[in-house]
Design an enzyme around this catalytic site. Structure first.
Site, PDB file in Angstrom:
ATOM      1  N   ASP A  61      36.426  43.326  41.442  1.00 16.29           N
ATOM      2  CA  ASP A  61      36.596  44.514  40.603  1.00 16.29           C
ATOM      3  C   ASP A  61      37.859  44.459  39.759  1.00 16.29           C
ATOM      4  O   ASP A  61      38.804  43.722  40.043  1.00 16.29           O
ATOM      5  CB  ASP A  61      36.590  45.783  41.463  1.00 16.29           C
ATOM      6  CG  ASP A  61      37.634  45.747  42.575  1.00 16.29           C
ATOM      7  OD1 ASP A  61      37.939  44.644  43.088  1.00 16.29           O
ATOM      8  OD2 ASP A  61      38.150  46.816  42.956  1.00 16.29           O
ATOM      9  N   GLU A  82      37.768  46.337  45.919  1.00 17.22           N
ATOM     10  CA  GLU A  82      39.033  46.092  46.619  1.00 17.22           C
ATOM     11  C   GLU A  82      40.102  47.079  46.181  1.00 17.22           C
ATOM     12  O   GLU A  82      40.965  47.474  46.971  1.00 17.22           O
ATOM     13  CB  GLU A  82      39.511  44.655  46.386  1.00 17.22           C
ATOM     14  CG  GLU A  82      40.631  44.203  47.325  1.00 17.22           C
ATOM     15  CD  GLU A  82      42.008  44.726  46.968  1.00 17.22           C
ATOM     16  OE1 GLU A  82      42.818  44.962  47.885  1.00 17.22           O
ATOM     17  OE2 GLU A  82      42.288  44.905  45.760  1.00 17.22           O
TER      18      GLU A  82
END
Length: 400
Positions: free
Chosen positions: A78, A136
């Protein structure tokens, strides 16, 4: 030499993928196109994979030609809600989103590792899992626990798991690894102070929430300076304050948001307890109402000494004996910590500082850049680490 040659053969694809991901960042929970691109890459390399973990997570599976243990390699996928301020040819084309933490590099390197290992499949003793983890940056929820809850390791359970993170504080070609704590626990909190408003010229008719908040902030800072053992580590930061209406109005409410960073669980619990006690005391002293919302975030990232030593050994094997300088742990938070609560393994840093002619901006900065020359070193190291780990697991099995 064979490994280096195979790595070089995939590097153009790795860099192309990294730049594509950098131009098209997706933040936590939105990594649909990123996940699709990973799947396309694995499919093209004929690497079997499964999906459906934490919504956009992907698990690549490389089963070697010989029986053995199982090693998992993780990359987070991400981006961050940051407007990029660089001017290179592959800067983000998505307004307000940027890969400012290097997850684009993590993803592309792990794809490269998978491609190399797939070509060596017949020689591999055991199984290598390629774990592409979403969210994350979505602390304190994250994506690692959700992947495990969704059964990412249901069929193949790792004997060891490794995570690699780009690190701008280290030169390209150097690796930072520690035998125990490497990243900190990252909690967050919100405190709402409720007083009563009034005219600025008549403070005796009000209960100024800004004054209460000021005293509260000062006292909270004593938790680190006066309640924490100087040999332990703790950080308490108030990062955001909102309150007030205009210059001649006494504020009736103030909202403060902050974070607590620690390594030891006992220190973390002490900080939480002291925050509550200080709030209670300030509340009574000023006759205000103070609400606390404390969110337990990622736990500390604590390496398994055996596998941290393996990272160091593998790094020196492929990058030279000077490749593993002494480093200090960071109080930055990391969702990989939850994998390490369940499975032995290690998290390490890959040096990616830019050339000395450029200023190096830190992770999460809108001007963050990384040295792409480090990517081949990261692919080679992680590939060698997987092979060395499987070899060590086979030796352990033979010794039993």
């Amino acid at each position: 030499m064979k490994l280096k040659k195979l790595v070089q053969q995939v590097m153009e694809e790795v860099i192309t993928l990294r730049r594509h991901l950098h131009q098209n960042p997706e933040v936590s929970g939105e990594e649909i196109e990123t996940s699709r691109r990973i799947q396309q890459q694995l499919e093209a390399a004929e690497i079997p994979f499964k999906t459906g973990f934490a919504k956009t997570g992907v698990l690549g599976i490389i089963q070697g030609g010989k029986p053995g243990g199982t090693v998992a390699l993780r990359a987070d996928i991400d981006a961050l809600p940051i407007q990029e301020e660089n001017d290179h040819g592959f800067k983000s084309i998505v307004p307000g989103k940027m890969h400012a933490c290097g997850h684009d590099a993590h993803t592309s390197m792990l794809v490269g590792v998978g491609k190399v290992l797939q070509q060596m499949k017949s020689e591999i003793e055991g199984t290598v899992l390629l774990v592409f983890q979403p969210a994350e940056e979505d602390a304190p929820v994250g994506g690692s626990q959700q992947m495990m809850d969704d059964g990412v390791f249901e069929e193949f359970k790792p004997d060891a798991i490794f995570g690699q993170h780009v690190w701008p504080d280290l030169p390209a070609g150097q690796v930072g690894v520690l035998p125990n704590e490497v990243m900190g626990a990252s909690d967050r909190f919100a405190i709402r102070v409720k007083g009563s408003g009034g005219h600025a010229s008549m403070p005796h008719q009000a209960n100024d929430a800004i004054i209460v908040a000021n005293h509260l902030i000062s006292q909270l800072q004593t938790i680190v300076s006066r309640n924490t053992d100087p040999l332990d580590s703790a950080v308490l930061t108030i990062g955001k304050i909102e309150g007030g209406y205009r210059y001649n109005v006494i504020a009736d409410q103030v909202l403060m948001e902050g974070t607590v960073r620690t390594f030891k669980s006992a220190v973390k619990e002490m900080v939480k307890e002291r925050i509550a006690h200080i709030i209670s005391g300030v509340e009574k002293s000023f006759g205000a109402s103070i609400e606390l919302e404390y969110l337990d975030g990622y736990p500390a990232t604590v390496n398994t000494p055996e596998w941290a030593a393996q990272v160091k050994s593998s790094a020196q094997k492929v990058l030279g004996r000077e490749a593993t300088p002494a480093v200090s742990p960071s109080l930055g938070g990391e969702d990989f910590s939850r994998f390490l609560l369940q499975y032995p393994g290690a998290f390490y840093w890959l040096g990616t500082s830019v050339e000395s002619t450029e200023k190096q901006y830190p992770l999460h900065d809108p001007r963050f850049k990384l040295n792409e020359e480090a990517l081949s070193k990261g692919v080679e190291l992680m590939t060698q680490l997987a092979l060395d780990t499987l070899d060590k697991l086979s030796q352990k099995e033979e010794a039993c």
